[in-house]
Design an enzyme around this catalytic site. Structure first.
Site, PDB file in Angstrom:
ATOM      1  N   ASN A   9      41.869  25.259  32.730  1.00  0.00           N
ATOM      2  CA  ASN A   9      42.146  26.491  32.049  1.00  0.00           C
ATOM      3  C   ASN A   9      41.629  26.373  30.602  1.00  0.00           C
ATOM      4  O   ASN A   9      42.110  25.237  29.949  1.00  0.00           O
ATOM      5  CB  ASN A   9      43.493  26.838  31.970  1.00  0.00           C
ATOM      6  CG  ASN A   9      43.985  27.978  31.397  1.00  0.00           C
ATOM      7  OD1 ASN A   9      43.611  28.084  30.164  1.00  0.00           O
ATOM      8  ND2 ASN A   9      44.935  28.891  31.820  1.00  0.00           N
ATOM      9  N   HIS A  12      43.104  27.324  25.536  1.00  0.00           N
ATOM     10  CA  HIS A  12      43.616  26.843  24.412  1.00  0.00           C
ATOM     11  C   HIS A  12      42.619  26.364  23.336  1.00  0.00           C
ATOM     12  O   HIS A  12      42.708  25.831  22.081  1.00  0.00           O
ATOM     13  CB  HIS A  12      44.849  25.770  24.479  1.00  0.00           C
ATOM     14  CG  HIS A  12      46.010  26.592  24.973  1.00  0.00           C
ATOM     15  ND1 HIS A  12      46.556  27.615  24.353  1.00  0.00           N
ATOM     16  CD2 HIS A  12      46.482  26.523  26.266  1.00  0.00           C
ATOM     17  CE1 HIS A  12      47.642  28.121  25.072  1.00  0.00           C
ATOM     18  NE2 HIS A  12      47.555  27.533  26.274  1.00  0.00           N
ATOM     19  N   HIS A  45      42.964  33.015  30.858  1.00  0.00           N
ATOM     20  CA  HIS A  45      44.205  34.161  31.084  1.00  0.00           C
ATOM     21  C   HIS A  45      43.986  35.193  29.646  1.00  0.00           C
ATOM     22  O   HIS A  45      43.935  34.749  28.744  1.00  0.00           O
ATOM     23  CB  HIS A  45      45.387  33.636  30.853  1.00  0.00           C
ATOM     24  CG  HIS A  45      46.772  34.619  31.017  1.00  0.00           C
ATOM     25  ND1 HIS A  45      48.098  34.243  30.761  1.00  0.00           N
ATOM     26  CD2 HIS A  45      46.807  35.707  30.975  1.00  0.00           C
ATOM     27  CE1 HIS A  45      48.787  35.130  30.662  1.00  0.00           C
ATOM     28  NE2 HIS A  45      48.094  36.261  30.930  1.00  0.00           N
ATOM     29  N   ARG A  47      45.388  37.614  27.770  1.00  0.00           N
ATOM     30  CA  ARG A  47      46.525  38.088  27.566  1.00  0.00           C
ATOM     31  C   ARG A  47      46.675  39.594  26.948  1.00  0.00           C
ATOM     32  O   ARG A  47      45.521  39.836  26.188  1.00  0.00           O
ATOM     33  CB  ARG A  47      47.472  37.320  26.447  1.00  0.00           C
ATOM     34  CG  ARG A  47      47.876  35.983  27.294  1.00  0.00           C
ATOM     35  CD  ARG A  47      48.683  35.039  26.338  1.00  0.00           C
ATOM     36  NE  ARG A  47      50.175  35.565  26.479  1.00  0.00           N
ATOM     37  CZ  ARG A  47      51.280  34.976  27.139  1.00  0.00           C
ATOM     38  NH1 ARG A  47      50.878  34.060  27.983  1.00  0.00           N
ATOM     39  NH2 ARG A  47      52.345  35.685  27.281  1.00  0.00           N
ATOM     40  N   ARG A  51      45.826  36.932  22.386  1.00  0.00           N
ATOM     41  CA  ARG A  51      46.302  35.727  21.443  1.00  0.00           C
ATOM     42  C   ARG A  51      45.279  34.648  21.399  1.00  0.00           C
ATOM     43  O   ARG A  51      44.936  33.858  20.476  1.00  0.00           O
ATOM     44  CB  ARG A  51      47.485  35.237  21.458  1.00  0.00           C
ATOM     45  CG  ARG A  51      47.910  34.431  22.747  1.00  0.00           C
ATOM     46  CD  ARG A  51      49.288  33.861  22.621  1.00  0.00           C
ATOM     47  NE  ARG A  51      50.234  34.995  22.981  1.00  0.00           N
ATOM     48  CZ  ARG A  51      51.620  34.726  23.329  1.00  0.00           C
ATOM     49  NH1 ARG A  51      51.762  33.690  23.749  1.00  0.00           N
ATOM     50  NH2 ARG A  51      52.408  35.706  23.402  1.00  0.00           N
ATOM     51  N   GLU A  75      43.641  35.150  34.945  1.00  0.00           N
ATOM     52  CA  GLU A  75      44.820  35.291  35.179  1.00  0.00           C
ATOM     53  C   GLU A  75      45.256  36.377  34.326  1.00  0.00           C
ATOM     54  O   GLU A  75      44.580  36.676  33.319  1.00  0.00           O
ATOM     55  CB  GLU A  75      45.550  34.138  34.394  1.00  0.00           C
ATOM     56  CG  GLU A  75      45.496  32.854  35.135  1.00  0.00           C
ATOM     57  CD  GLU A  75      46.186  31.865  34.179  1.00  0.00           C
ATOM     58  OE1 GLU A  75      46.669  31.886  33.170  1.00  0.00           O
ATOM     59  OE2 GLU A  75      46.097  30.649  34.989  1.00  0.00           O
ATOM     60  N   THR A 106      53.444  31.352  29.557  1.00  0.00           N
ATOM     61  CA  THR A 106      54.016  32.090  31.033  1.00  0.00           C
ATOM     62  C   THR A 106      55.148  31.504  31.500  1.00  0.00           C
ATOM     63  O   THR A 106      55.390  30.416  31.999  1.00  0.00           O
ATOM     64  CB  THR A 106      53.057  32.014  32.090  1.00  0.00           C
ATOM     65  OG1 THR A 106      51.828  32.599  31.534  1.00  0.00           O
ATOM     66  CG2 THR A 106      53.492  33.173  33.291  1.00  0.00           C
ATOM     67  N   GLU A 156      50.307  30.672  43.717  1.00  0.00           N
ATOM     68  CA  GLU A 156      50.325  29.380  42.740  1.00  0.00           C
ATOM     69  C   GLU A 156      51.700  29.208  42.353  1.00  0.00           C
ATOM     70  O   GLU A 156      52.451  30.296  41.832  1.00  0.00           O
ATOM     71  CB  GLU A 156      49.511  29.747  41.449  1.00  0.00           C
ATOM     72  CG  GLU A 156      49.454  28.762  40.757  1.00  0.00           C
ATOM     73  CD  GLU A 156      48.309  28.685  39.452  1.00  0.00           C
ATOM     74  OE1 GLU A 156      47.140  29.228  40.132  1.00  0.00           O
ATOM     75  OE2 GLU A 156      48.558  28.311  38.365  1.00  0.00           O
ATOM     76  N   HIS A 198      50.924  24.718  35.634  1.00  0.00           N
ATOM     77  CA  HIS A 198      51.544  24.955  34.567  1.00  0.00           C
ATOM     78  C   HIS A 198      52.235  23.678  34.102  1.00  0.00           C
ATOM     79  O   HIS A 198      53.139  22.893  34.807  1.00  0.00           O
ATOM     80  CB  HIS A 198      52.872  26.023  34.586  1.00  0.00           C
ATOM     81  CG  HIS A 198      52.830  26.741  33.257  1.00  0.00           C
ATOM     82  ND1 HIS A 198      53.641  26.159  32.234  1.00  0.00           N
ATOM     83  CD2 HIS A 198      52.269  27.776  32.816  1.00  0.00           C
ATOM     84  CE1 HIS A 198      53.391  26.955  31.190  1.00  0.00           C
ATOM     85  NE2 HIS A 198      52.977  27.818  31.580  1.00  0.00           N
TER      86      HIS A 198
HETATM   87  N1  PXP Z   1      48.535  28.696  36.165  1.00  0.00           N
HETATM   88  C1  PXP Z   1      48.929  29.915  35.456  1.00  0.00           C
HETATM   89  C2  PXP Z   1      49.138  30.782  36.278  1.00  0.00           C
HETATM   90  C3  PXP Z   1      49.172  29.927  33.956  1.00  0.00           C
HETATM   91  O1  PXP Z   1      49.635  30.915  33.378  1.00  0.00           O
HETATM   92  C4  PXP Z   1      48.877  28.678  33.122  1.00  0.00           C
HETATM   93  C5  PXP Z   1      48.978  28.860  31.768  1.00  0.00           C
HETATM   94  O2  PXP Z   1      47.900  29.892  31.351  1.00  0.00           O
HETATM   95  C6  PXP Z   1      48.183  27.610  33.789  1.00  0.00           C
HETATM   96  C7  PXP Z   1      48.051  27.682  35.279  1.00  0.00           C
HETATM   97  C8  PXP Z   1      48.032  26.480  33.184  1.00  0.00           C
HETATM   98  O3  PXP Z   1      49.058  25.795  32.345  1.00  0.00           O
HETATM   99  P1  PXP Z   1      48.840  24.612  31.237  1.00  0.00           P
HETATM  100  O4  PXP Z   1      48.141  25.561  30.389  1.00  0.00           O
HETATM  101  O5  PXP Z   1      50.484  24.451  31.071  1.00  0.00           O
HETATM  102  O6  PXP Z   1      48.185  23.481  32.021  1.00  0.00           O
END
Ligand code: PXP
Length: 252
Positions: A9, A12, A45, A47, A51, A75, A106, A156, A198
């Site tokens: 992901n 960030h 994602h 949003r 952001r 996402e 989330t 998930e 997550h």
């Molecule tokens: N899976 C989902 C559905 C999420 O919303 C997120 C965060 O955007 C992640 C995985 C990844 O989480 P993290 O950034 O904490 O590794």
């Protein structure tokens, strides 16, 4: 044991870019680097408040993942706007997540059982367009059942609470891991593919990757943070190695 996929992901990277309103660091470049380092897919994602990831990022990520032959996991909140965007870009997968503007990330899974009537038609329209739909749920077999009945192909499992419990040294961690195991087994029994994500870091990845039904992990924040110290490629490669060790049954 079967290999587990790693979706990276890159949200960030966009968070850092947006902190200065600049054009860098570029999440596209991170996606390219992640793929070169062995990521099986890219997750982003979009949003509602934009952001981090922007509409233009999604368009470019859809193009780049298609070109590189890697799946894009989009996402999205269950809203008409996000559905339109998903249908315009036709990502390989869409992961339905709950979204509240005031949350930092989330927090908690989607209440598929409570929101069935709103969620099921969206799942159907996305699935009819050829998108693999996943519901991001808490470790609760009832939510896996509701996801199945809403037409999802994938669930998930939200690993955030477990990962926080491990980091805090909470005695609840063991119980939370067991709830993830039970929900994964129940989801697989229902014929759902099981993903997890997550809050996963080097410490928490192995117990999660060792759950035999889990086919894919989606990891972002920790990897992007580690990239500051070791570079993104090495961080992904280390995570990959830990996942493989867990699958091979080698302890932490
Ligand atoms: N899976 C989902 C559905 C999420 O919303 C997120 C965060 O955007 C992640 C995985 C990844 O989480 P993290 O950034 O904490 O590794």
């Amino acid at each position: 044991m079967n290999r587990i996929r790693l979706g990276v992901n890159i949200d960030h990277v966009a968070t850092i870019r947006n902190a200065r309103g600049s054009t860098y660091p570029d999440p596209l470049r991170a996606a390219e680097m992640a793929i070169a380092a062995g990521a099986d897919g890219i997750t982003a994602h979009l949003r509602e408040d934009r952001r981090h990831i922007s509409d233009a990022d999604i368009e470019a990520l859809a193009a780049i993942t298609r070109k590189r032959g890697r799946p894009l996991n989009f996402e999205m909140a269950v809203t008409a706007e996000m559905e339109t965007i998903a249908l315009a870009h036709l990502p390989h997968a869409a992961c339905l997540v709950p979204e509240r503007r005031e949350e930092r990330t989330t927090e908690g899974g989607l209440d598929v059982a409570g929101g069935h009537n709103a969620i099921a038609p969206v799942v159907r329209r996305l699935a009819d367009a050829g998108i693999r739909v996943s519901c991001f749920i808490d470790a609760d077999p009832a939510q896996a059942e509701a996801s199945k009945s809403a037409g999802a192909q994938v669930v998930e499992l939200h690993t955030g609470a477990y990962c926080d419990a491990v980091r805090e040294g909470s005695p609840e961690a063991g119980r939370m891991l067991e709830a993830l195991r039970v929900t994964a087994a129940e989801a697989a029994r229902l014929g759902l593919e099981v993903h997890a994500g997550h809050g996963i870091d080097y410490e928490t990845v192995k117990p999660i990757a060792a759950i035999p039904q889990v086919a894919e992990l989606n990891i972002g924040h920790f990897l992007i943070g580690e990239a500051i110290f070791t570079g993104l490629g090495p961080a992904i490669q280390r995570m990959r190695a830990l996942m493989d060790e867990a699958r091979a049954g080698r302890a932490a």
